[in-house]
Design a protein around this motif. Structure first.
Motif, PDB file in Angstrom:
ATOM      1  N   ILE A  29      40.793 -11.822  24.409  1.00 59.99           N
ATOM      2  CA  ILE A  29      41.470 -11.932  25.706  1.00 59.99           C
ATOM      3  C   ILE A  29      42.972 -11.845  25.455  1.00 59.99           C
ATOM      4  N   LEU A  30      43.616 -10.881  26.097  1.00 60.36           N
ATOM      5  CA  LEU A  30      45.044 -10.646  25.916  1.00 60.36           C
ATOM      6  C   LEU A  30      45.771 -10.835  27.236  1.00 60.36           C
ATOM      7  N   SER A  31      46.900 -11.504  27.189  1.00 61.27           N
ATOM      8  CA  SER A  31      47.703 -11.691  28.397  1.00 61.27           C
ATOM      9  C   SER A  31      48.749 -10.592  28.481  1.00 61.27           C
ATOM     10  N   THR A  32      49.184 -10.322  29.690  1.00 59.53           N
ATOM     11  CA  THR A  32      50.285  -9.391  29.890  1.00 59.53           C
ATOM     12  C   THR A  32      50.937  -9.670  31.227  1.00 59.53           C
ATOM     13  N   MET A  33      52.056  -9.002  31.464  1.00 64.61           N
ATOM     14  CA  MET A  33      52.812  -9.184  32.696  1.00 64.61           C
ATOM     15  C   MET A  33      52.238  -8.300  33.797  1.00 64.61           C
ATOM     16  N   GLU A  34      52.943  -8.238  34.916  1.00 62.72           N
ATOM     17  CA  GLU A  34      52.500  -7.453  36.062  1.00 62.72           C
ATOM     18  C   GLU A  34      52.234  -6.012  35.656  1.00 62.72           C
ATOM     19  N   ALA A  35      51.335  -5.380  36.398  1.00 63.07           N
ATOM     20  CA  ALA A  35      50.924  -4.031  36.070  1.00 63.07           C
ATOM     21  C   ALA A  35      51.996  -3.013  36.469  1.00 63.07           C
ATOM     22  N   TYR A  36      52.355  -2.153  35.532  1.00 58.21           N
ATOM     23  CA  TYR A  36      53.188  -0.982  35.810  1.00 58.21           C
ATOM     24  C   TYR A  36      52.850   0.049  34.730  1.00 58.21           C
ATOM     25  N   PRO A  37      53.301   1.311  34.875  1.00 59.79           N
ATOM     26  CA  PRO A  37      52.842   2.365  33.956  1.00 59.79           C
ATOM     27  C   PRO A  37      52.991   2.040  32.482  1.00 59.79           C
ATOM     28  N   GLY A  38      54.111   1.433  32.082  1.00 60.50           N
ATOM     29  CA  GLY A  38      54.295   1.118  30.671  1.00 60.50           C
ATOM     30  C   GLY A  38      53.241   0.169  30.127  1.00 60.50           C
ATOM     31  N   VAL A  39      52.832  -0.793  30.949  1.00 65.68           N
ATOM     32  CA  VAL A  39      51.797  -1.740  30.535  1.00 65.68           C
ATOM     33  C   VAL A  39      50.445  -1.037  30.435  1.00 65.68           C
ATOM     34  N   PHE A  40      50.166  -0.148  31.377  1.00 62.07           N
ATOM     35  CA  PHE A  40      48.898   0.589  31.329  1.00 62.07           C
ATOM     36  C   PHE A  40      48.824   1.468  30.079  1.00 62.07           C
ATOM     37  N   ILE A  41      49.949   2.076  29.717  1.00 63.40           N
ATOM     38  CA  ILE A  41      49.982   2.891  28.498  1.00 63.40           C
ATOM     39  C   ILE A  41      49.680   2.034  27.280  1.00 63.40           C
ATOM     40  N   ALA A  42      50.366   0.901  27.174  1.00 60.52           N
ATOM     41  CA  ALA A  42      50.136  -0.003  26.047  1.00 60.52           C
ATOM     42  C   ALA A  42      48.692  -0.472  26.011  1.00 60.52           C
ATOM     43  N   GLU A  43      48.136  -0.770  27.185  1.00 62.30           N
ATOM     44  CA  GLU A  43      46.748  -1.225  27.242  1.00 62.30           C
ATOM     45  C   GLU A  43      45.803  -0.167  26.691  1.00 62.30           C
ATOM     46  N   ASN A  44      46.022   1.085  27.057  1.00 65.00           N
ATOM     47  CA  ASN A  44      45.149   2.152  26.569  1.00 65.00           C
ATOM     48  C   ASN A  44      45.262   2.335  25.061  1.00 65.00           C
ATOM     49  N   ILE A  45      46.486   2.211  24.532  1.00 66.23           N
ATOM     50  CA  ILE A  45      46.679   2.338  23.081  1.00 66.23           C
ATOM     51  C   ILE A  45      45.982   1.200  22.351  1.00 66.23           C
ATOM     52  N   VAL A  46      46.230  -0.026  22.796  1.00 63.22           N
ATOM     53  CA  VAL A  46      45.659  -1.203  22.140  1.00 63.22           C
ATOM     54  C   VAL A  46      44.131  -1.220  22.284  1.00 63.22           C
ATOM     55  N   ARG A  47      43.662  -0.860  23.457  1.00 60.53           N
ATOM     56  CA  ARG A  47      42.202  -0.852  23.684  1.00 60.53           C
ATOM     57  C   ARG A  47      41.521   0.144  22.744  1.00 60.53           C
ATOM     58  N   GLU A  48      42.137   1.309  22.555  1.00 60.36           N
ATOM     59  CA  GLU A  48      41.573   2.314  21.657  1.00 60.36           C
ATOM     60  C   GLU A  48      41.543   1.817  20.218  1.00 60.36           C
ATOM     61  N   ALA A  49      42.616   1.151  19.792  1.00 59.69           N
ATOM     62  CA  ALA A  49      42.666   0.638  18.416  1.00 59.69           C
ATOM     63  C   ALA A  49      41.569  -0.393  18.169  1.00 59.69           C
ATOM     64  N   TYR A  50      41.427  -1.332  19.095  1.00 59.51           N
ATOM     65  CA  TYR A  50      40.385  -2.348  18.931  1.00 59.51           C
ATOM     66  C   TYR A  50      38.987  -1.730  19.001  1.00 59.51           C
ATOM     67  N   SER A  51      38.828  -0.744  19.879  1.00 56.94           N
ATOM     68  CA  SER A  51      37.524  -0.089  20.007  1.00 56.94           C
ATOM     69  C   SER A  51      37.094   0.544  18.692  1.00 56.94           C
ATOM     70  N   ARG A  52      38.050   1.132  18.004  1.00 55.50           N
ATOM     71  CA  ARG A  52      37.735   1.746  16.711  1.00 55.50           C
ATOM     72  C   ARG A  52      37.347   0.702  15.669  1.00 55.50           C
ATOM     73  N   LEU A  53      37.766  -0.540  15.903  1.00 59.98           N
ATOM     74  CA  LEU A  53      37.395  -1.637  14.999  1.00 59.98           C
ATOM     75  C   LEU A  53      36.121  -2.351  15.457  1.00 59.98           C
ATOM     76  N   GLY A  54      35.548  -1.883  16.566  1.00 56.52           N
ATOM     77  CA  GLY A  54      34.332  -2.511  17.081  1.00 56.52           C
ATOM     78  C   GLY A  54      34.588  -3.778  17.867  1.00 56.52           C
ATOM     79  N   ILE A  55      35.796  -3.931  18.401  1.00 56.21           N
ATOM     80  CA  ILE A  55      36.177  -5.131  19.147  1.00 56.21           C
ATOM     81  C   ILE A  55      36.548  -4.733  20.570  1.00 56.21           C
ATOM     82  N   SER A  56      36.021  -5.442  21.538  1.00 55.38           N
ATOM     83  CA  SER A  56      36.395  -5.190  22.929  1.00 55.38           C
ATOM     84  C   SER A  56      37.504  -6.151  23.339  1.00 55.38           C
ATOM     85  N   ILE A  57      38.272  -5.759  24.349  1.00 54.10           N
ATOM     86  CA  ILE A  57      39.350  -6.627  24.833  1.00 54.10           C
ATOM     87  C   ILE A  57      39.247  -6.802  26.343  1.00 54.10           C
ATOM     88  N   GLU A  58      39.732  -7.939  26.795  1.00 56.11           N
ATOM     89  CA  GLU A  58      39.865  -8.216  28.225  1.00 56.11           C
ATOM     90  C   GLU A  58      41.336  -8.527  28.479  1.00 56.11           C
TER      91      GLU A  58
END
Length: 238
Positions: A29-58
């Protein structure tokens, strides 16, 4: 005797495999600030990295200061994305040393026109900043300021003339201007600060740092991070 040893060893191996499987399926479970494009970009990058490690994120969204409180106290597993500046103030957060992108922090204004020459050039103006935006809190010390819980309220006050300048990231501000249809706001150049942003984990998850760091380096080298940014039609400078 050998048969009993084989059973014990086999049981240990099966138990270890099951334990590893559970670990691989853990949801962080990861916290973040209000949603805006930069946060969505970071989320997609981080989500992909964890996915490759077999870990899901919320991802859980909070007001900026509350997001940092949740991640630094261990209420959640880490902070999705933040500037480099938070490391000294929040020692319980471990930076993953691969930049996800670089952001520009700029001053938005309605009426004023001048060149930005560091934070000192804001003296004499009433400035709005976001609570929890550490770089802006540090940069505007001693300057008349209003601290907001949400960027949208800052822009409302800016258009109404209640503040002279509002400090936020370029991509966040331009997104709000486009969404709200503001016609009379502009950006003062150059940026107050341009800094890389990183993902952070709480110290309780420090065992994940080496593998996650290696994975993000791999994604950077193969061009995956650049591609994710490109999919949003934004430059790596945000």
């Amino acid at each position: 005797m050998w048969c009993m040893k084989w059973v014990i060893i086999s049981s240990f191996v099966v138990s270890s495999l099951l334990s590893g499987s559970v670990a691989a399926q853990k949801t962080l479970i990861l916290s973040t600030m209000e949603a805006y494009p930069g946060v969505f970009i970071a989320e997609n990058i981080v989500r992909e990295a964890y996915s490759r490690l077999g870990i899901s994120i919320e991802v859980r969204r909070f007001q900026s200061a509350k997001a940092l409180l949740a991640s630094s106290t261990g209420e959640v597993d880490g902070e999705l994305v933040r500037l480099n500046l938070i490391g000294d103030q929040y020692p319980n957060l471990i930076q993953i040393p691969v930049a996800l992108a670089s952001i520009d922090s700029v001053a938005f204004t309605k009426e004023w026109e001048f060149d930005i020459e560091g934070w000192e050039s804001l003296e004499g103006y009433h400035v709005g900043i976001m609570r929890g935006a550490v770089y802006a809190e540090l940069g505007t010390r001693g300057i008349k300021r209003t601290i907001y819980e949400a960027s949208e309220q800052g822009f409302i006050d800016l258009t109404a003339g209640r503040i002279d300048l509002f400090i936020t990231t370029r991509v966040n501000g331009m997104n709000i201007i486009k969404k709200k249809g503001y016609q009379d706001l502009k950006v003062l150049e150059p940026p107050l600060i341009s800094m890389p942003v990183y993902h952070y984990l709480h110290v309780k998850n420090q065992h994940l740092v080496p593998d996650l760091t290696e994975m993000l380096f791999n994604m950077e080298n193969e061009g995956a991070i650049k591609k994710i940014i490109g999919d949003f039609n934004l430059n790596p400078k945000m």
